[in-house]
Design an enzyme around this catalytic site. Sequence first.
Site, short mmCIF file in Angstrom:
data_model
loop_
_atom_site.label_atom_id
_atom_site.label_comp_id
_atom_site.label_asym_id
_atom_site.label_seq_id
_atom_site.Cartn_x
_atom_site.Cartn_y
_atom_site.Cartn_z
N HIS A 75 0.84 -1.21 0.00
CA HIS A 75 0.00 0.00 0.00
C HIS A 75 0.87 1.25 0.00
CE1 HIS A 75 -4.12 -1.63 1.55
NE2 HIS A 75 -3.63 -2.34 0.54
N TYR B 286 -9.26 5.18 7.83
CA TYR B 286 -9.40 5.50 9.25
C TYR B 286 -10.46 6.59 9.34
CZ TYR B 286 -4.97 3.05 10.20
OH TYR B 286 -3.97 2.10 10.34
N PRO C 85 -4.35 0.22 18.93
CA PRO C 85 -4.05 -0.24 17.57
C PRO C 85 -4.16 0.84 16.49
CG PRO C 85 -6.14 -1.15 18.35
CD PRO C 85 -5.53 -0.44 19.51
N LYS D 61 0.92 -0.15 15.28
CA LYS D 61 2.31 -0.22 15.74
C LYS D 61 2.65 -1.41 16.63
CE LYS D 61 4.08 3.13 13.59
NZ LYS D 61 3.80 2.47 12.31
N TYR E 94 3.90 6.38 10.31
CA TYR E 94 3.08 5.24 9.91
C TYR E 94 3.92 4.17 9.22
CZ TYR E 94 -1.15 2.81 8.44
OH TYR E 94 -2.14 1.87 8.29
P1 RFL Z 1 1.68 -12.06 21.68
O1 RFL Z 1 1.18 -12.08 20.27
O2 RFL Z 1 0.70 -11.72 22.75
O3 RFL Z 1 2.35 -13.48 21.97
C1 RFL Z 1 2.75 -13.85 23.27
C2 RFL Z 1 2.68 -15.35 23.37
O4 RFL Z 1 3.14 -15.75 24.66
C3 RFL Z 1 2.27 -16.77 25.16
N1 RFL Z 1 2.36 -16.74 26.63
C4 RFL Z 1 3.07 -17.64 27.35
N2 RFL Z 1 3.81 -18.68 26.97
C5 RFL Z 1 4.43 -19.41 27.96
N3 RFL Z 1 4.29 -19.12 29.29
C6 RFL Z 1 3.55 -18.07 29.70
N4 RFL Z 1 3.43 -17.78 30.99
C7 RFL Z 1 2.91 -17.28 28.72
N5 RFL Z 1 2.10 -16.18 28.75
C8 RFL Z 1 1.79 -15.88 27.49
C9 RFL Z 1 0.91 -16.39 24.61
O5 RFL Z 1 0.03 -17.52 24.57
C10 RFL Z 1 1.28 -15.87 23.24
O6 RFL Z 1 1.23 -16.90 22.25
O7 RFL Z 1 2.90 -11.03 21.84
P2 RFL Z 1 4.06 -10.67 20.81
O8 RFL Z 1 4.67 -11.90 20.20
O9 RFL Z 1 4.92 -9.68 21.51
O10 RFL Z 1 3.32 -9.92 19.58
C11 RFL Z 1 2.67 -8.68 19.75
C12 RFL Z 1 1.49 -8.55 18.79
O11 RFL Z 1 0.69 -9.71 18.91
C13 RFL Z 1 0.64 -7.29 19.08
O12 RFL Z 1 1.47 -6.19 19.38
C14 RFL Z 1 -0.23 -6.88 17.86
O13 RFL Z 1 -1.16 -7.88 17.57
C15 RFL Z 1 -0.96 -5.56 18.14
N6 RFL Z 1 -1.87 -5.18 17.06
C16 RFL Z 1 -1.39 -4.58 15.90
N7 RFL Z 1 -0.06 -4.41 15.72
C17 RFL Z 1 0.42 -3.88 14.54
O14 RFL Z 1 1.65 -3.71 14.41
N8 RFL Z 1 -0.42 -3.52 13.50
C18 RFL Z 1 -1.76 -3.68 13.60
O15 RFL Z 1 -2.44 -3.42 12.63
C19 RFL Z 1 -2.30 -4.20 14.85
N9 RFL Z 1 -3.62 -4.39 15.00
C20 RFL Z 1 -3.24 -5.40 17.21
C21 RFL Z 1 -4.10 -4.98 16.14
C22 RFL Z 1 -3.78 -6.02 18.34
C23 RFL Z 1 -5.14 -6.21 18.45
N10 RFL Z 1 -5.60 -6.86 19.64
C24 RFL Z 1 -6.60 -7.84 19.66
C25 RFL Z 1 -4.90 -6.65 20.88
C26 RFL Z 1 -5.46 -5.16 16.23
C27 RFL Z 1 -5.99 -5.76 17.40
C28 RFL Z 1 -7.49 -5.89 17.45
C1 PHB Z 2 -5.94 -4.55 10.81
O1 PHB Z 2 -6.00 -4.77 9.59
O2 PHB Z 2 -6.28 -5.40 11.64
C2 PHB Z 2 -5.48 -3.22 11.29
C3 PHB Z 2 -5.01 -2.29 10.38
C4 PHB Z 2 -4.60 -1.05 10.83
C5 PHB Z 2 -4.65 -0.74 12.17
C6 PHB Z 2 -5.11 -1.68 13.08
C7 PHB Z 2 -5.52 -2.93 12.64
O3 PHB Z 2 -4.26 0.49 12.58
#
Ligand code: RFL
Ligand code: PHB
Length: 389
Positions: A72, A200, A292, A296, A384
């Site tokens: 994109h 957005y 989110p 980031k 971004y």
């Molecule tokens: P995770 O993905 O939470 O993985 C951690 C893992 O550790 C396990 N765990 C354990 N394992 C062993 N012993 C324990 N005691 C443990 N406790 C936990 C868990 O089961 C899990 O598998 O962390 P990690 O790897 O640091 O990754 C971070 C990302 O997942 C997170 O920052 C992003 O998903 C945030 N996020 C977004 N980030 C972006 O860069 N771009 C986006 O567009 C974006 N959109 C989002 C998001 C997060 C969202 N939610 C639901 C929080 C959109 C949403 C809706």
């Molecule tokens: C997504 O596609 O899940 C998404 C994209 C952009 C954001 C957050 C989530 O800022």
Amino acid sequence: MRTQVCIIGGGPSGLLLSQLLHRKGIDSVVLERKTKEYVLGRIRAGVLEQGLVDLMRQAGVAARMESEGYVHDGTQISCGDALIRIDIKALTGKPVVVYGQTEVTRDLYAARENSGGQIEFNVEGVTIHDARTDAPSVTFVRDGTHHRIDCDFVAGCDGFHGVSRKTIPDDVRRDYEKVYPFGWLGVLSQTPPVDHELIYAASERGFALASMRNSNLSRYYIQVPLSHRPDDWPDQTFWGEFKKRIPQGHAARLITGPIIEKSIAPLRSFVTEPMRWGRLFLCGDAAHIVPPTGAKGLNTAASDVHYLYQGLCQHYLEGSDDGIVAYSDKALARIWKAERFSWWMTNLLHRFPEWSDFDLKMQQAEIDFLRSNEAAQRALAENYVGLPY
Ligand code: RFL
Ligand code: PHB
């Protein structure tokens, strides 16, 4: 059992670190509390910065991202029916890649499995010992049997609710937190995306985001009060509200259809300092959370992995601990900038229940400035697309 780096958490941070280390001949074991299916069932991030794209290449796991991810060059902000397009490629020279976190994680699991990587699933009671000595260890239980891993370093990649952060004593650790008075209701729908770029949407009814996964899978979000549950939002209610928040032209051509996932995530900004305690290093959500809005979360996890990977390579391959010693300061310097951007974008686009008419006028003025000022658009675009590592 013995390994060089014991990695707690089999999410994107832990797997990426493990795969990068493997490519340099550094041995690791990953401990994951859940099953692989559970980890892959979590629908999360969608937008990858260039830095993460490059790390996926270095890790040798970029093939599917390159063929299936969407490049994109721009992103859009709407306010009512007005659309502002931020030409991120023209303003920064770089695009972003839309490729789901689920797919990133799937590719990393496949690579670890193909190269005989050791990942222990369903582990319980993970405990980190002697992190401040040269000989840390990690104990855990699986299927009722106790295990112990002796290692050189522990990487705490276990997300916000993991044990690693809590292992750092309270008198050493400082937490900074802001909790927002709303959450995001996210849906995954088997329908074509409403636009080829993200939108957005700042609307009087609250924020909405139109994103995507592929040509027949859309990811849509709306801001909802914290008290709401997914069951409060039957599919038709969701579509009705979503249409009211995006520009009319887009609402008219939105294709609605089967929703296959629906969940609510609260919004939070959080940072813990320091990110290193002896031979324990925190990476990703274990150390920090962003709302989110700026996309980031996964990307800051990736920059932590980059700094830690560099530090561990220096230790094992060059005999220098400079990178390890500098890890926390380097990672935090970038994290705070991403925290600022995510907080700013959240304020720019959401409706805060406690805001006064003055606050609303400030928000409007900020959006008007962004619409008319190239420097403001460039500042948004540079953040971004991702600040340099
Ligand atoms: P995770 O993905 O939470 O993985 C951690 C893992 O550790 C396990 N765990 C354990 N394992 C062993 N012993 C324990 N005691 C443990 N406790 C936990 C868990 O089961 C899990 O598998 O962390 P990690 O790897 O640091 O990754 C971070 C990302 O997942 C997170 O920052 C992003 O998903 C945030 N996020 C977004 N980030 C972006 O860069 N771009 C986006 O567009 C974006 N959109 C989002 C998001 C997060 C969202 N939610 C639901 C929080 C959109 C949403 C809706
Ligand atoms: C997504 O596609 O899940 C998404 C994209 C952009 C954001 C957050 C989530 O800022």
